[in-house]
Structures are given as structure tokens and as C-alpha cells.
Design a protein around this motif. Structure first.
Motif, short mmCIF file in Angstrom:
data_model
loop_
_atom_site.label_atom_id
_atom_site.label_comp_id
_atom_site.label_asym_id
_atom_site.label_seq_id
_atom_site.Cartn_x
_atom_site.Cartn_y
_atom_site.Cartn_z
N UNK A 63 0.82 -1.21 0.00
CA UNK A 63 0.00 0.00 0.00
C UNK A 63 0.86 1.27 0.00
N UNK A 64 2.10 1.15 0.49
CA UNK A 64 2.93 2.36 0.62
C UNK A 64 3.68 2.71 -0.65
N UNK A 65 4.05 1.69 -1.44
CA UNK A 65 4.91 1.93 -2.60
C UNK A 65 4.08 1.92 -3.88
N UNK A 66 4.35 2.87 -4.74
CA UNK A 66 3.67 3.00 -6.01
C UNK A 66 3.71 1.67 -6.79
N UNK A 67 2.56 1.33 -7.41
CA UNK A 67 2.43 0.02 -8.07
C UNK A 67 3.48 -0.21 -9.16
N UNK A 68 3.76 0.86 -9.92
CA UNK A 68 4.74 0.72 -11.01
C UNK A 68 6.12 0.35 -10.46
N UNK A 69 6.51 1.00 -9.36
CA UNK A 69 7.81 0.71 -8.76
C UNK A 69 7.82 -0.70 -8.17
N UNK A 70 6.67 -1.16 -7.66
CA UNK A 70 6.61 -2.52 -7.10
C UNK A 70 6.97 -3.54 -8.16
N UNK A 71 6.54 -3.27 -9.40
CA UNK A 71 6.83 -4.22 -10.48
C UNK A 71 8.32 -4.28 -10.79
N UNK A 72 9.04 -3.19 -10.50
CA UNK A 72 10.49 -3.18 -10.73
C UNK A 72 11.26 -3.84 -9.59
N UNK A 78 14.72 1.68 0.76
CA UNK A 78 15.02 2.79 -0.14
C UNK A 78 13.79 3.18 -0.96
N UNK A 79 13.00 2.18 -1.39
CA UNK A 79 11.76 2.52 -2.13
C UNK A 79 10.80 3.30 -1.23
N UNK A 80 10.75 2.90 0.04
CA UNK A 80 9.86 3.61 0.98
C UNK A 80 10.31 5.06 1.16
N UNK A 81 11.63 5.24 1.29
CA UNK A 81 12.14 6.61 1.46
C UNK A 81 11.85 7.44 0.21
N UNK A 82 12.06 6.82 -0.96
CA UNK A 82 11.82 7.52 -2.22
C UNK A 82 10.36 7.94 -2.32
N UNK A 83 9.46 6.99 -1.99
CA UNK A 83 8.03 7.27 -2.08
C UNK A 83 7.65 8.40 -1.11
N UNK A 84 8.23 8.35 0.08
CA UNK A 84 7.91 9.38 1.09
C UNK A 84 8.33 10.76 0.60
N UNK A 85 9.49 10.83 -0.06
CA UNK A 85 9.96 12.11 -0.61
C UNK A 85 9.03 12.58 -1.74
N UNK A 86 8.59 11.63 -2.57
CA UNK A 86 7.66 11.99 -3.67
C UNK A 86 6.33 12.48 -3.12
N UNK A 87 5.86 11.82 -2.07
CA UNK A 87 4.55 12.18 -1.50
C UNK A 87 4.48 13.65 -1.10
N UNK A 88 5.63 14.22 -0.75
CA UNK A 88 5.63 15.63 -0.32
C UNK A 88 6.06 16.59 -1.44
N UNK A 89 6.19 16.06 -2.66
CA UNK A 89 6.43 16.96 -3.80
C UNK A 89 7.86 17.04 -4.29
N UNK A 90 8.72 16.10 -3.90
CA UNK A 90 10.09 16.08 -4.45
C UNK A 90 10.03 15.77 -5.94
#
Ligand code: NAP
Length: 345
Positions: free
Chosen positions: A68-77, A94-106
Motif C-alpha cells: 500500500x505504501x509503494x507505487x504500483x509501477x515501482x513494485x513491479x520493478x 530505499x523505495x519507501x524513502x523515495x516514495x515518502x519524498x515523492x509524496x511531499x512533492x520532491x
């Protein structure tokens, strides 16, 4: 702007994004050269397995949270998310950190920074794909890469017996109650060998000279450890093993005569130093003689150029942990935010 996509880069991005600074983060390019160098996006943690020492991720069944936390497209990778009972893995963290940064507009760019102009303001940053970007402030979080011996057989057993991080991998089942080899004669090698001796049946510390480089206190610790045997004047000639079991033994070559010997081992840990990823900054920022960026003020992430901050392993050859990198990433973002505010930028 943030360069680097390990724990320091993403933590800096999360803080900068939440401060409404709309950070632009260069996560690195996906190239064969970066793969061979161990410098693909998401940094050194993406090359490890379980991460048991990052606070907040106890062992448990994490699959539903990850899905639920990581974007579906990235999950496939990623490697398939399964119901595993261990703590989070390096790539998942690292995927979780990346997603968290994206969630706030990085804003994330999958490209390498290859050159910077820090003499003029705003700074200019040039990328591998030929873009030039201007920025008022720069956070360098490009990390370091562990040095390996460079043997093809060593490459073949990476993550299947060969590791450059005992603290990350040492407690894995394949190393328990088994003989292990550590290569190197510095403080890291002794620290790793001491740590591994808690799990291993025997640890062979292979050093190329007849004298350790490590500090006296660490040397004494090695000499006092009953499970640790120092193999003086030897280097690793070949990593041996098979497809099914991974590494099973290491062939050693003497540095004083032509003799060889074989040591049974389920693990070979390299502790022969790290190289910081600062090639693109040579001559532009003050560095130590080993190429690490110098922090110029106590407990600040300031560098020799005002407005440029450094976080994580690129400025730290001492602690080198995910959690310390994340901490300095946060510090760099706060330092950058204050710098921008003070200069009305
Ligand atoms: P280091 O001090 O540079 O030691 C690297 C070791 O690897 C040396 O013994 C070197 O041999 C050996 N080596 C290098 N290349 C090799 C090769 N190709 N084949 C075989 N052996 C090779 O690195 P480090 O141990 O990672 O330490 C880095 C810094 O962190 C040091 O300042 C250290 O004091 C510090 N540190 C401190 C602690 C602590 O105090 N607890 C723990 C870890 C690190 P030679 O000796 O022959 O050059």
C-alpha cells in the motif's frame, strides 16, 4: 537541489519538500557503468539484503504495508513483495524513502550529475544527459562505494557469500556457525571480524602484510579473540564455490613466497576501505586526502563553499550507517533552508 538517492538524499528531500522548497533530486543514471561501480540509484542499501538496525522496522510481516505504501509501477520493478518474516530489506527501505519524498512533492530526475560550477551564483549543475540546471543551494549526498578486490569470482558470489558489510549481512543464517574470511588489516576489518566472531565458528582475518594498520586497542581485541585467526602475508587469489551453495572456500596467495592455501568459508567480507563518490567535485570543494567532503563547521553540514551542504557517507568515513546518513540528510536540509531564508532566496 539534492544529488544522491541513498538515505541522506531522501531524508534531505523529505525535509526540504515539507518546507515547501520543492527539491529537485538527481537519483543517478541507470547505466552499465554505474551497475559495475555499485553506484546505481538508491545507493549502497539497494545492494544489501535485510536491514535489521534501522529504527522503526522490527521484524514482522511487512508485505501489506509495502504494497500500500509503494507505487504500483515501482513494485513491479522490485523483487516480488512476499510475506517475509524478517525486517525490511535494503531495497524496500530505499523505495519507501523515495516514495515518502515523492509524496511531499520532491521532483526526481533519473540522471547523474557529472560537473558543477560553484564559482558563480546561482550554481550550475551539468548532467550526463546534457542538461544544465541552476540552483541557489546544493546538497551533496552521493555516498561512497565499498572497495572490492576486483576478482570475477568475487563478483559472481556477491550477496551469496561475498559482502562488504558485516554489520548488514553477518547475522544471516548462511554465516552462522560457519568459518568466515575477512580481508583487510584496518580498524574496519577488525571491527567486522570481531562482530562476525559472535556468529561464526571461526574467523580468518586475511591481511597482506605482517603488521596491522588498525589502532592498538583494536589490534589487542583481535589478538585476544579466541575465535579469530590472523592469516598474515596473504591476499585472496580466488573466491571458490558453486551455483547451489554460493561461496564455499577462498584460495589465498602468499605475499612473501609462491605458496597458495585454501580456506573453507561460507562468507568472505571485504574491509579494504571505501571510495567516496566525489569525482565530479574534484577541485571544487575542500576534501580530505581520501576524497571525502570536509564539513567546515562543527555539527553542521557546511562545506567550503557557502550554500553547498554535504550529507551521509560522502562526508563520513567513520560511522557509515543508514541511520546516521539519514540524520545528516535531515541536518543538511535544515541548513539549506536556513541559508536560503537568510539570503532572501
Ligand atoms: P583503512 O584504515 O584504509 O584500512 C584498509 C585495510 O585494507 C588496510 O589494512 C589495507 O592494507 C587493506 N587493503 C587495502 N586495499 C587492499 C587490497 N586491494 N587487498 C588487500 N588488502 C587491502 O580502512 P578502514 O579500516 O575502513 O578504516 C577507515 C577509517 O575509519 C580509519 O581512519 C579507521 O581508523 C576508521 N575506523 C575506526 C573504527 C573504530 O575506531 N572503531 C572502526 C572502523 C573504521 P595495508 O594496511 O597493507 O595498507
Amino acid at each position: 537541489m539534492i544529488v544522491g538517492s541513498g538515505p541522506a538524499g531522501w531524508s534531505a528531500a523529505i525535509y526540504a519538500a515539507r518546507a515547501n522548497l520543492k527539491p529537485l533530486l538527481f537519483e543517478g543514471a541507470i547505466t552499465e557503468e554505474n551497475r559495475l561501480n555499485g553506484t546505481l540509484p538508491l545507493g549502497q542499501l539497494a545492494l544489501t539484503t535485510e536491514v535489521e538496525n534501522y529504527a522503526g522496522f522490527p521484524a514482522g510481516v511487512l508485505s501489506q504495508f509495502l504494497k500500500t505504501a509503494i507505487d504500483e509501477k515501482r513494485q513491479r520493478m522490485m523483487a516480488p513483495i512476499t510475506d517475509h518474516e524478517h525486517a525490511v530489506t535494503g531495497p524496500e527501505l530505499m523505495e519507501l524513502m523515495r516514495q515518502q519524498a515523492l509524496n511531499f512533492g520532491t521532483r526526481v530526475v533519473t540522471d547523474d550529475v557529472v560537473d558543477v560550477d560553484l564559482d558563480n551564483r546561482p550554481f550550475k549543475v551539468h548532467t550526463l544527459e546534457g542538461q544544465t540546471v541552476e540552483t541557489h543551494t546544493l546538497i551533496v549526498a552521493t555516498g561512497a562505494k565499498a572497495n572490492y578486490l576486483g576478482l570475477p569470482s568475487e563478483e559472481a558470489y556477491k550477496n551469496r557469500g561475498v559482502s562488504a558489510c558485516a554489520v548488514c549481512d553477518g547475522a544471516l543464517p548462511r554465516f552462522r556457525n560457519q568459518p568466515l574470511v575477512v580481508v583487510g588489516g584496518g580498524d574496519s576489518a577488525i571491527e567486522e571480524a570481531t562482530y562476525l566472531s559472535k556468529y561464526a565458528s571461526r574467523v580468518y582475518l586475511v591481511h597482506r602484510r605482517d603488521e596491522l594498520r588498525a589502532s592498538k586497542i583494536m589490534q589487542q581485541r583481535a589478538f585476544d579473540n579466541q575465535k579469530l585467526e590472523i592469516v598474515w602475508n596473504h591476499v585472496v587469489d580466488e573466491a571458490l564455490g558453486d551455483e547451489q551453495q554460493g561461496l564455499t572456500a577462498v584460495r589465498l596467495k602468499s605475499t612473501v613466497d609462491d605458496s597458495h592455501r585454501e580456506v573453507q568459508a561460507s562468507g568472505m567480507f571485504l574491509a579494504i576501505g571505501h571510495t567516496p563518490n566525489t569525482g565530479f567535485l574534484k577541485g571544487k570543494l575542500q576534501m580530505t586526502d581520501k576524497g571525502y567532503i570536509k564539513w567546515t563547521s562543527h555539527f553542521r553540514t557546511y562545506t567550503s563553499v557557502e550554500g553547498v551542504f554535504a550529507a551521509g557517507d560522502v562526508a563520513d568515513d567513520y560511522y557509515r550507517q543508514a541511520i546516521t546518513s539519514a540524520g545528516t540528510g535531515c541536518m543538511a536540509a535544515l541548513d539549506a533552508e536556513r541559508y536560503l531564508a537568510e539570503h532572501g532566496l
